[in-house]
Scaffold this active site. Structure first.
Site, PDB file in Angstrom:
ATOM      1  CG  MET A  42      -0.204   0.180   2.539  1.00 28.32           C
ATOM      2  SD  MET A  42      -1.349   0.194   3.919  1.00 28.32           S
ATOM      3  CE  MET A  42      -0.206   0.390   5.278  1.00 28.32           C
ATOM      4  CE  LYS A  43       4.057   2.094   4.851  1.00 23.70           C
ATOM      5  NZ  LYS A  43       3.761   3.171   5.809  1.00 23.70           N
ATOM      6  CG  ASP A  44       3.484   0.665  -4.620  1.00 25.55           C
ATOM      7  OD1 ASP A  44       4.511   0.623  -3.919  1.00 25.55           O
ATOM      8  OD2 ASP A  44       3.184  -0.209  -5.449  1.00 25.55           O
TER       9      ASP A  44
END
Length: 455
Positions: A42-44
């Site tokens: 999810m850090k993208d």
């Protein structure tokens, strides 16, 4: 559909219903599977947001260098953005992070600087401090600082929250996520609560982190801070992206419970996810058992992919060596502590005590090694053998402060570490330290192991 670059594929990850792990729990349990992002986490979402906001503000210029402290996943997102946009990347990481995370970052062209885990955030060796220093030293560099950069939570406000609301057709009643930088928890929660203020938000914390107690008392308690193994959640700081007013409840999850649940998600649900995903699901289900009712819909964020943890929680030997798999042939550090019947009191020396007073204390208590503390935190250790050689070489040291003669701190180990793990560590260490469930510190020595093995 054809995309211009890989970063255009970020977002719109699938929502999946749990079918087995949640058996017996009322309501519907859904998970948002974030490893479908191109960087497998999810850090993208927030990585590309921080980069594009910095470009728009003129902070990040062509040919620049992105420098960030990361547990690995943010680095991957930033690296993908850097490839698409032509930037150089340098990432600092704590040495507890998996080798797979380091190797993956190097594979996409990033430079990685590994820093010690067990130092204070303000220590110049910490991965926070090293990232800031490099940012100051390298011209035309950008330090996103995911902890305090509000583009982090804004990314989830603009994407994750709306996706969850749309996918559940507004039926969501509970939202649960691990809390590290706070971006995915608070950005998503802010959007969801704007749509329906009655939505309950549950933050997942880990033992060794300050979040839960701070939320419940308003006190930043340094006694809550101690080493833990789970990667990606919990903090020893209060990031600006953590808005406690948006988090209704906190649940703490142990390293072991998180690791075991992560493996269950893979085997029972077909979700090959990362360690903090197990934390999120275990904590969320603990809350759900007591609080969800028929018709409720809980959504849990699963942040990343299992490939980051092949050498750790998906490795039976690693799990067994950390006491995370049942092995009836060995006891654990927990068993050693329990055998003391509550009468135990750790013998310590203060950092500013005189050496001769510390020697007197060791003689009085009949111990050969003791931790050195300052303001309740373990900062070093002293042993009779090393102390003796130092005083023989310089007799005046007996009147010095303990801080002048102390050695490095004894290492902390997990409470459920098995005797074989403790034995292998004590071949290299003079003694190890363990925190019990009440956060009291205990020392474990070779003598303790011998006694435990002969019972």
């Amino acid at each position: 559909m054809i995309y211009n670059s890989i970063i255009e594929t970020i977002g719109n990850t699938p929502m999946v219903r749990l079918n087995r792990i949640n058996k017996g729990i009322k309501g519907e349990i859904l998970v948002k599977v974030e490893y479908f992002n191109p960087g497998n986490s999810m850090k993208d979402r927030m990585a590309i947001k921080m980069v594009e906001d910095a470009e728009e503000a003129g902070i990040l210029k062509p040919g620049g260098t992105i420098i960030e402290g990361t547990s690995g996943n943010t680095g991957m997102g930033l690296a993908l953005a850097a490839i698409a946009k032509g930037y150089r990347c340098i990432f600092t990481m704590a040495d507890k992070q998996s080798k797979e995370k380091i190797d993956i970052l190097k594979a996409v062209g990033a430079e990685v600087v590994v820093c010690p885990t067990n130092v204070a955030p303000e220590d110049p060796r910490s991965y926070y401090s090293v990232a800031r220093r490099l940012n100051q030293e390298i011209p035309n560099s950008f330090y996103p600082n995911q902890y305090d950069n509000l583009s982090n939570s804004l990314a989830h406000y603009e994407t994750t929250g709306p996706e969850i609301w749309k996918d559940t057709e507004g039926r969501i009643t509970h939202y649960a996520a691990g809390v590290g930088t706070g971006g995915s928890m608070c950005g998503t929660a802010k959007y969801l609560k704007e749509q329906n203020p009655d939505i309950v938000t549950v933050g997942i914390d880990t033992y060794g982190s300050v979040f839960k107690k701070y939320k419940e008392t308003g006190v930043f308690d340094e006694d809550e801070i101690y080493p833990y193994l789970t990667e990606g959640i919990g903090e020893d700081i209060l990031p600006k992206n953590v808005d406690f007013s948006l988090i209704d409840h906190f649940i703490k999850v142990t390293d072991k419970d998180a690791a075991v649940m992560t493996r269950r998600l893979s085997r029972e649900e077909g979700l090959f996810v990362g360690w903090s995903c197990g934390s999120a699901v275990h904590g969320a289900l603990e809350y759900a058992k007591e609080n969800l009712k028929e018709g409720d819909v809980m959504v849990i964020i699963l942040p990343d992919h299992g490939t980051r943890y092949l050498g750790k929680i998906y490795n039976d030997d690693w799990m067994r060596n950390h006491g995370f798999l049942e092995d009836k042939s060995f006891g654990t550090a927990r068993d050693i502590i329990a055998s003391r019947n509550g009468s135990y009191r750790l013998v310590v020396s203060q950092k500013n005590d005189n050496v001769k007073d510390a020697i007197h204390l060791m003689n009085q208590k009949g111990v050969s090694q003791i931790p050195v503390v300052e303001d309740g935190q373990v900062v070093g250790s002293i042993t009779d053998s090393k102390l003796l050689s130092k005083i023989i070489e310089n007799p005046e040291l007996k009147d010095a402060k303990v801080s002048e003669v102390m050695e490095t701190s004894m290492k902390f180990v997990a409470l459920d570490s098995t005797l074989d793990v403790l034995s292998s560590m004590l071949e290299k260490e003079k003694a190890v330290l363990v925190r019990d469930d009440k956060h009291q510190i205990h020392i474990v020595t070779k003598h303790d192991l011998l006694e435990a093995m002969t019972k």
